[in-house]
Design a protein around this motif. Structure first.
Motif, PDB file in Angstrom:
ATOM      1  N   GLU A   1      79.308 -81.117  54.013  1.00  9.89           N
ATOM      2  CA  GLU A   1      79.936 -82.606  53.965  1.00  9.89           C
ATOM      3  C   GLU A   1      79.600 -82.917  52.487  1.00  9.89           C
ATOM      4  N   GLU A   2      80.890 -83.240  51.928  1.00 11.45           N
ATOM      5  CA  GLU A   2      80.823 -83.570  50.474  1.00 11.45           C
ATOM      6  C   GLU A   2      80.795 -85.185  50.418  1.00 11.45           C
ATOM      7  N   LEU A   3      80.116 -85.484  49.241  1.00 15.78           N
ATOM      8  CA  LEU A   3      79.869 -86.784  48.753  1.00 15.78           C
ATOM      9  C   LEU A   3      79.569 -87.154  47.426  1.00 15.78           C
ATOM     10  N   THR A   4      79.942 -88.181  46.860  1.00 20.41           N
ATOM     11  CA  THR A   4      79.542 -88.450  45.463  1.00 20.41           C
ATOM     12  C   THR A   4      78.526 -89.514  45.257  1.00 20.41           C
ATOM     13  N   VAL A   5      77.551 -89.004  44.448  1.00 25.43           N
ATOM     14  CA  VAL A   5      76.475 -89.755  44.152  1.00 25.43           C
ATOM     15  C   VAL A   5      76.427 -90.326  42.605  1.00 25.43           C
ATOM     16  N   ILE A   6      75.512 -91.185  42.398  1.00 30.56           N
ATOM     17  CA  ILE A   6      75.315 -91.714  40.820  1.00 30.56           C
ATOM     18  C   ILE A   6      73.822 -91.353  40.725  1.00 30.56           C
ATOM     19  N   VAL A   7      73.850 -90.494  39.666  1.00 23.77           N
ATOM     20  CA  VAL A   7      72.356 -89.966  39.142  1.00 23.77           C
ATOM     21  C   VAL A   7      72.136 -90.667  38.033  1.00 23.77           C
ATOM     22  N   ARG A   8      70.843 -91.280  37.868  1.00 20.22           N
ATOM     23  CA  ARG A   8      70.495 -91.785  36.522  1.00 20.22           C
ATOM     24  C   ARG A   8      69.451 -90.979  35.782  1.00 20.22           C
ATOM     25  N   VAL A   9      69.745 -90.809  34.542  1.00 18.93           N
ATOM     26  CA  VAL A   9      68.828 -89.991  33.694  1.00 18.93           C
ATOM     27  C   VAL A   9      67.613 -90.836  33.456  1.00 18.93           C
ATOM     28  N   ALA A  10      66.457 -90.082  33.306  1.00 23.06           N
ATOM     29  CA  ALA A  10      65.181 -91.184  32.958  1.00 23.06           C
ATOM     30  C   ALA A  10      65.168 -91.150  31.457  1.00 23.06           C
ATOM     31  N   ALA A  11      64.748 -92.603  31.285  1.00 24.97           N
ATOM     32  CA  ALA A  11      64.517 -92.749  29.931  1.00 24.97           C
ATOM     33  C   ALA A  11      63.404 -92.031  29.522  1.00 24.97           C
ATOM     34  N   GLN A  12      63.365 -91.489  28.126  1.00 23.07           N
ATOM     35  CA  GLN A  12      62.168 -90.739  27.415  1.00 23.07           C
ATOM     36  C   GLN A  12      61.495 -91.471  26.259  1.00 23.07           C
ATOM     37  N   GLY A  13      60.308 -91.761  26.339  1.00 19.56           N
ATOM     38  CA  GLY A  13      59.593 -92.444  25.530  1.00 19.56           C
ATOM     39  C   GLY A  13      58.539 -91.856  24.809  1.00 19.56           C
ATOM     40  N   PRO A  14      58.184 -92.332  23.766  1.00 17.75           N
ATOM     41  CA  PRO A  14      56.855 -91.647  22.960  1.00 17.75           C
ATOM     42  C   PRO A  14      55.787 -91.851  24.119  1.00 17.75           C
TER      43      PRO A  14
ATOM     44  N   SER B   1      74.047 -92.883  33.151  1.00 19.91           N
ATOM     45  CA  SER B   1      74.398 -92.299  34.632  1.00 19.91           C
ATOM     46  C   SER B   1      75.365 -91.196  34.508  1.00 19.91           C
ATOM     47  N   LEU B   2      75.297 -90.527  35.737  1.00 23.83           N
ATOM     48  CA  LEU B   2      76.158 -89.551  36.010  1.00 23.83           C
ATOM     49  C   LEU B   2      77.009 -89.355  37.408  1.00 23.83           C
ATOM     50  N   ARG B   3      78.284 -89.345  37.589  1.00 17.90           N
ATOM     51  CA  ARG B   3      78.791 -89.317  38.864  1.00 17.90           C
ATOM     52  C   ARG B   3      78.974 -87.913  39.135  1.00 17.90           C
ATOM     53  N   VAL B   4      78.419 -87.479  40.365  1.00 18.17           N
ATOM     54  CA  VAL B   4      78.059 -86.119  40.788  1.00 18.17           C
ATOM     55  C   VAL B   4      78.808 -85.928  42.202  1.00 18.17           C
ATOM     56  N   ARG B   5      79.591 -84.908  42.346  1.00 24.08           N
ATOM     57  CA  ARG B   5      80.088 -84.265  43.375  1.00 24.08           C
ATOM     58  C   ARG B   5      79.282 -83.500  44.027  1.00 24.08           C
ATOM     59  N   LEU B   6      78.876 -83.242  45.237  1.00 28.37           N
ATOM     60  CA  LEU B   6      78.159 -82.525  46.055  1.00 28.37           C
ATOM     61  C   LEU B   6      78.066 -82.397  47.385  1.00 28.37           C
ATOM     62  N   THR B   7      77.589 -81.442  48.155  1.00 26.02           N
ATOM     63  CA  THR B   7      77.788 -81.454  49.462  1.00 26.02           C
ATOM     64  C   THR B   7      76.185 -81.968  49.861  1.00 26.02           C
ATOM     65  N   GLN B   8      76.001 -82.312  51.084  1.00 23.20           N
ATOM     66  CA  GLN B   8      74.817 -82.941  51.325  1.00 23.20           C
ATOM     67  C   GLN B   8      73.488 -82.011  51.356  1.00 23.20           C
ATOM     68  N   ASP B   9      73.979 -80.518  51.713  1.00 24.95           N
ATOM     69  CA  ASP B   9      72.947 -79.647  51.729  1.00 24.95           C
ATOM     70  C   ASP B   9      72.443 -79.562  50.108  1.00 24.95           C
ATOM     71  N   GLN B  10      73.024 -79.662  49.434  1.00 26.84           N
ATOM     72  CA  GLN B  10      72.866 -79.673  47.772  1.00 26.84           C
ATOM     73  C   GLN B  10      71.954 -80.783  47.230  1.00 26.84           C
TER      74      GLN B  10
END
Length: 103
Positions: free
Chosen positions: A18-31, A65-74
């Protein structure tokens, strides 16, 4: 890492294929591991790591943020990628640009 409620449910009980689209937010990197900003290098590494899981990064959005297409099992494999702050369904936050998935 924050997972929206629908993503958490799908991670625990995926519908295979089953496919869906999710939004993945990359973590901020600090010192010293503190809060900082999302770097282009971190975004590029997360894109590469997500695509290594078999998912497809469709678009790079604002605020790391990234728009990612994947299947639920991924979902499980994508959640294992380091430097991800959150995974949410496309319609959970206003970065998607359209109605997205109705879950």
């Amino acid at each position: 890492m924050y997972l929206s409620h629908p993503v958490r449910r799908m991670r625990e009980n995926p519908d295979e294929g089953e496919e869906l689209t999710v939004i993945v937010r990359v973590a901020a990197q600090g010192p010293d591991g503190g809060v900082g900003e999302v770097t282009d290098e971190a975004v590029e590494q997360v894109i590469e790591d997500i695509e290594d899981t078999g998912a497809t990064v469709e678009d790079s959005l604002r605020f790391g943020s990234l728009r990612v297409r994947l299947t639920q099992d991924q979902i499980e494999e994508v959640c294992k990628v380091s430097d991800i702050a959150s995974v949410e369904t496309n319609n959970t936050i206003g970065l998607g640009g359209d109605a997205g998935e109705d879950i």
